[in-house]
Enzyme design. Structure first.
Site, PDB file in Angstrom:
ATOM      1  N   CYS A   1       0.901  -1.186   0.040  1.00  0.00           N
ATOM      2  CA  CYS A   1       0.133   0.085  -0.194  1.00  0.00           C
ATOM      3  C   CYS A   1       0.768   1.400   0.020  1.00  0.00           C
ATOM      4  O   CYS A   1       2.248   1.216  -0.387  1.00  0.00           O
ATOM      5  CB  CYS A   1      -1.048  -0.018   1.212  1.00  0.00           C
TER       6      CYS A   1
ATOM      7  N   ASN B   1       2.264   1.647   4.165  1.00  0.00           N
ATOM      8  CA  ASN B   1       2.585   0.301   4.890  1.00  0.00           C
ATOM      9  C   ASN B   1       2.463   0.298   6.548  1.00  0.00           C
ATOM     10  O   ASN B   1       3.269  -0.289   7.284  1.00  0.00           O
ATOM     11  CB  ASN B   1       4.022  -0.245   4.532  1.00  0.00           C
TER      12      ASN B   1
ATOM     13  N   CYS C   1      -1.069   0.766   7.327  1.00  0.00           N
ATOM     14  CA  CYS C   1      -2.716   0.338   7.528  1.00  0.00           C
ATOM     15  C   CYS C   1      -3.248  -0.992   6.807  1.00  0.00           C
ATOM     16  O   CYS C   1      -3.294  -2.067   7.266  1.00  0.00           O
ATOM     17  CB  CYS C   1      -3.621   1.668   7.114  1.00  0.00           C
ATOM     18  N   ARG C   2      -3.087  -0.710   5.541  1.00  0.00           N
ATOM     19  CA  ARG C   2      -4.033  -1.899   4.711  1.00  0.00           C
ATOM     20  C   ARG C   2      -2.994  -2.875   4.540  1.00  0.00           C
ATOM     21  O   ARG C   2      -3.508  -4.149   4.602  1.00  0.00           O
ATOM     22  CB  ARG C   2      -4.149  -0.987   3.368  1.00  0.00           C
ATOM     23  N   SER C   3      -1.911  -2.617   3.905  1.00  0.00           N
ATOM     24  CA  SER C   3      -1.012  -3.785   3.630  1.00  0.00           C
ATOM     25  C   SER C   3      -0.393  -4.563   4.851  1.00  0.00           C
ATOM     26  O   SER C   3      -0.431  -5.945   4.956  1.00  0.00           O
ATOM     27  CB  SER C   3       0.424  -3.472   2.671  1.00  0.00           C
TER      28      SER C   3
ATOM     29  N   ASP D   1      -8.405   3.598   1.543  1.00  0.00           N
ATOM     30  CA  ASP D   1      -7.354   3.929   2.530  1.00  0.00           C
ATOM     31  C   ASP D   1      -8.144   4.451   3.781  1.00  0.00           C
ATOM     32  O   ASP D   1      -8.665   5.645   3.850  1.00  0.00           O
ATOM     33  CB  ASP D   1      -6.541   5.137   1.850  1.00  0.00           C
TER      34      ASP D   1
HETATM   35  P1  4NP Z   1      -1.824   2.859   4.162  1.00  0.00           P
HETATM   36  O1  4NP Z   1      -2.562   4.204   4.786  1.00  0.00           O
HETATM   37  O2  4NP Z   1      -1.207   3.113   2.657  1.00  0.00           O
HETATM   38  O3  4NP Z   1      -2.869   1.911   4.027  1.00  0.00           O
HETATM   39  O4  4NP Z   1      -0.519   2.463   5.076  1.00  0.00           O
HETATM   40  C1  4NP Z   1      -1.699   5.284   4.729  1.00  0.00           C
HETATM   41  C2  4NP Z   1      -0.841   5.695   5.815  1.00  0.00           C
HETATM   42  C3  4NP Z   1      -0.226   6.800   5.725  1.00  0.00           C
HETATM   43  C4  4NP Z   1      -0.258   7.715   4.956  1.00  0.00           C
HETATM   44  C5  4NP Z   1      -1.097   7.470   3.821  1.00  0.00           C
HETATM   45  C6  4NP Z   1      -1.684   6.071   3.686  1.00  0.00           C
HETATM   46  N1  4NP Z   1       0.469   8.965   4.770  1.00  0.00           N
HETATM   47  O5  4NP Z   1       0.271   9.694   3.892  1.00  0.00           O
HETATM   48  O6  4NP Z   1       1.177   9.138   5.692  1.00  0.00           O
END
Ligand code: 4NP
Length: 157
Positions: A9, A12, A14-16, A124
């Site tokens: 994702c 790294n 949240c989702r992955s 997200d």
């Molecule tokens: P992820 O979510 O891609 O599912 O881990 C996010 C976590 C942090 C950010 C964006 C998406 N960020 O912009 O910091």
């Protein structure tokens, strides 16, 4: 050789990481030997544990993902894993650009493995609430089960 899957994702955190935890959990439950990892395309959170809300959503199903640490995707990942699975279409596009031409890994979108959800994004939840993380976790768990069923049938995914 066991199947090996890398979920990717943006951050790294949240989702992955939830996908890594869900896939490890479901494969262990079914006695399937699968190598699972996760990575991000963005570097903001490298070294961090998964987001507190992602940890809580997984723990509510008895899955502890607190030991994971965010890392960046690397070119070698496209040879180390046989499947690289993007959590949304934007990440898929970035991975398609990063993937070396000689790489062996298959690149796919998470929801392309779930009947009826082909082409969709795992939304997200980062800017959302606890409830959004619970919804992501439920979608990701269902996706992990669908992925394992495909692998169990000997499908190449
Ligand atoms: P992820 O979510 O891609 O599912 O881990 C996010 C976590 C942090 C950010 C964006 C998406 N960020 O912009 O910091």
């Amino acid at each position: 050789m066991p199947h090996s899957i890398l979920f990717v994702c943006l951050g790294n955190i949240c989702r992955s990481p939830m996908a890594e935890g869900a896939m490890r959990h479901v494969s262990e439950q079914r006695g399937m030997d699968i190598v699972v990892d996760s990575a991000g395309t963005g570097s903001w959170h490298v070294g961090d544990a998964p987001d507190r809300r992602a940890r809580a959503a997984a723990l509510a199903s008895g899955v502890d993902i607190s030991g994971q640490q965010a890392r960046l995707i690397a070119a070698q990942d496209f040879d180390r894993f046989d499947q690289v699975i993007a959590m949304d279409r934007s990440v898929f596009g970035d991975l398609a650009s990063l993937r070396p031409g000689t790489a062996t890994a298959a690149l796919s979108l998470f929801f392309d493995h779930v009947a009826g959800r082909e082409g969709q994004d795992v939304a997200d939840p980062y800017y959302g609430e606890e409830a959004d993380f619970a919804a992501s976790w439920a979608e990701i768990m269902a996706g992990a089960v669908a992925l394992l069923e495909r692998l169990g049938r000997g499908s190449a995914l």
